[in-house]
Design a protein around this motif. Structure first.
Motif, short mmCIF file in Angstrom:
data_model
loop_
_atom_site.label_atom_id
_atom_site.label_comp_id
_atom_site.label_asym_id
_atom_site.label_seq_id
_atom_site.Cartn_x
_atom_site.Cartn_y
_atom_site.Cartn_z
N PHE A 52 6.34 -10.01 3.99
CA PHE A 52 7.63 -9.51 4.42
C PHE A 52 7.50 -8.97 5.83
CE2 PHE A 52 7.43 -9.08 -0.16
CZ PHE A 52 8.62 -9.68 -0.55
N THR A 53 8.49 -9.23 6.66
CA THR A 53 8.49 -8.71 8.03
C THR A 53 9.87 -8.14 8.36
OG1 THR A 53 9.14 -10.86 8.92
CG2 THR A 53 6.77 -10.40 8.83
N GLY A 54 9.93 -7.40 9.44
CA GLY A 54 11.20 -6.89 9.96
C GLY A 54 12.03 -6.14 8.95
N TRP A 55 13.33 -6.51 8.88
CA TRP A 55 14.25 -5.81 7.98
C TRP A 55 13.87 -5.98 6.52
CZ3 TRP A 55 17.00 -2.10 9.74
CH2 TRP A 55 17.43 -2.12 11.07
N ASN A 56 13.33 -7.14 6.16
CA ASN A 56 12.89 -7.34 4.78
C ASN A 56 11.79 -6.35 4.42
OD1 ASN A 56 14.66 -9.44 4.19
ND2 ASN A 56 13.27 -10.95 5.08
N LEU A 57 10.92 -6.09 5.37
CA LEU A 57 9.86 -5.11 5.16
C LEU A 57 10.44 -3.71 5.00
CD1 LEU A 57 6.88 -4.43 4.95
CD2 LEU A 57 6.80 -4.36 7.44
N LEU A 58 11.40 -3.37 5.83
CA LEU A 58 12.03 -2.06 5.71
C LEU A 58 12.67 -1.89 4.34
CD1 LEU A 58 12.95 0.65 6.84
CD2 LEU A 58 14.95 -0.51 7.76
N ASN A 59 13.38 -2.91 3.88
CA ASN A 59 13.99 -2.86 2.55
C ASN A 59 12.94 -2.69 1.46
OD1 ASN A 59 16.62 -3.13 3.50
ND2 ASN A 59 16.55 -5.36 3.40
N LEU A 60 11.82 -3.34 1.62
CA LEU A 60 10.73 -3.22 0.65
C LEU A 60 10.19 -1.79 0.59
CD1 LEU A 60 8.65 -4.64 -1.25
CD2 LEU A 60 7.24 -4.98 0.80
N LEU A 61 10.05 -1.15 1.74
CA LEU A 61 9.42 0.18 1.81
C LEU A 61 10.32 1.31 1.32
CD1 LEU A 61 7.74 -0.04 5.33
CD2 LEU A 61 6.64 -0.34 3.10
N GLN A 62 11.62 1.12 1.36
CA GLN A 62 12.53 2.21 1.05
C GLN A 62 12.40 2.69 -0.39
OE1 GLN A 62 16.23 0.35 2.52
NE2 GLN A 62 16.43 2.22 3.72
N GLY A 63 12.41 4.03 -0.52
CA GLY A 63 12.42 4.65 -1.84
C GLY A 63 11.06 5.05 -2.38
N TYR A 64 10.00 4.74 -1.65
CA TYR A 64 8.66 5.08 -2.11
C TYR A 64 8.12 6.27 -1.34
CZ TYR A 64 8.84 0.67 -4.53
OH TYR A 64 9.21 -0.34 -5.35
N GLU A 65 7.33 7.08 -2.01
CA GLU A 65 6.69 8.21 -1.35
C GLU A 65 5.44 7.76 -0.59
OE1 GLU A 65 4.40 12.25 -2.69
OE2 GLU A 65 6.21 11.72 -3.78
N GLU A 66 4.79 6.73 -1.12
CA GLU A 66 3.54 6.27 -0.52
C GLU A 66 3.46 4.76 -0.60
OE1 GLU A 66 -1.27 7.01 -1.11
OE2 GLU A 66 0.14 8.11 -2.34
N VAL A 67 2.81 4.15 0.41
CA VAL A 67 2.56 2.72 0.39
C VAL A 67 1.07 2.49 0.63
CG1 VAL A 67 3.12 2.37 2.86
CG2 VAL A 67 3.24 0.45 1.29
N VAL A 68 0.51 1.58 -0.16
CA VAL A 68 -0.89 1.15 -0.02
C VAL A 68 -0.85 -0.35 0.23
CG1 VAL A 68 -3.15 0.99 -1.13
CG2 VAL A 68 -1.67 2.94 -1.64
N VAL A 69 -1.41 -0.78 1.35
CA VAL A 69 -1.39 -2.20 1.74
C VAL A 69 -2.81 -2.76 1.63
CG1 VAL A 69 -0.87 -3.84 3.58
CG2 VAL A 69 0.49 -1.75 3.35
#
Length: 176
Positions: A52-69
């Protein structure tokens, strides 16, 4: 509903294209972990794979306290299978493949100023691989061979970190 940040909710993102050989190592590790992780953690951790890139990535990230990639990297300085916890772009990698996981971090930091439900905590792991450029759905033999061990180590890391976080104990820093 991900309009609001859910306290304690973690996104584990296996970043990569499975059509580009070893680039699929991040998604492969994350899928294996999702299948085998302790049942009590499945409510807390959301697993996603893809590119996912750009806006799709932003939509993916929303609502989480933490992200692990988790992503395959090609630095040329580590043995295949080495797991590197990455917080900043290492200067010794200049001239080598630039991990896309920095795009994930950059977008999270950039949009955190404007949008309140973007993760504050970011952890990125790069797995040194051999081939990120040629097309094909099979990983190189060296990477395929270490995939079960990488997956088990990452699962142990997640289970140790997030079980302990519920008990207010310090967590391990890497699965490498």
């Amino acid at each position: 509903n991900r309009d609001r940040m859910e306290k304690g909710k973690i996104l584990v993102y296996g970043l990569g294209s499975e059509a580009k050989r070893d680039d699929g190592v991040g998604p492969a590790v994350v899928r294996r972990v999702e299948e085998n992780i302790a049942p009590e953690l499945k409510q807390k951790i959301h697993f996603v794979t893809g590119y996912f890139t750009g806006w799709n990535l932003l939509n993916l990230l929303q609502g989480y306290e933490e992200v692990v990639v988790v992503e395959g990297i090609l630095s040329g300085i580590y043995p295949v299978g080495t797991v590197v916890e990455i917080s900043e772009f290492p200067t010794e990698w200049e001239g080598f493949f630039t991990p896309r996981l920095f795009e994930v971090k950059r977008i999270a930091e950039e949009f955190r100023k404007e949008i309140k439900n973007v993760p504050n905590k970011f952890t990125a792991f790069g797995i040194e691989v051999l081939n990120l450029s040629s097309f094909g759905y099979e990983m190189t033999g060296e990477v395929e061979k270490i995939l079960p061990d990488l997956s088990k180590r990452f699962q142990d890391f997640l289970e140790g970190k997030y079980r302990k976080s519920e008990q207010k104990q310090p967590s391990p820093s890497a699965f490498g």
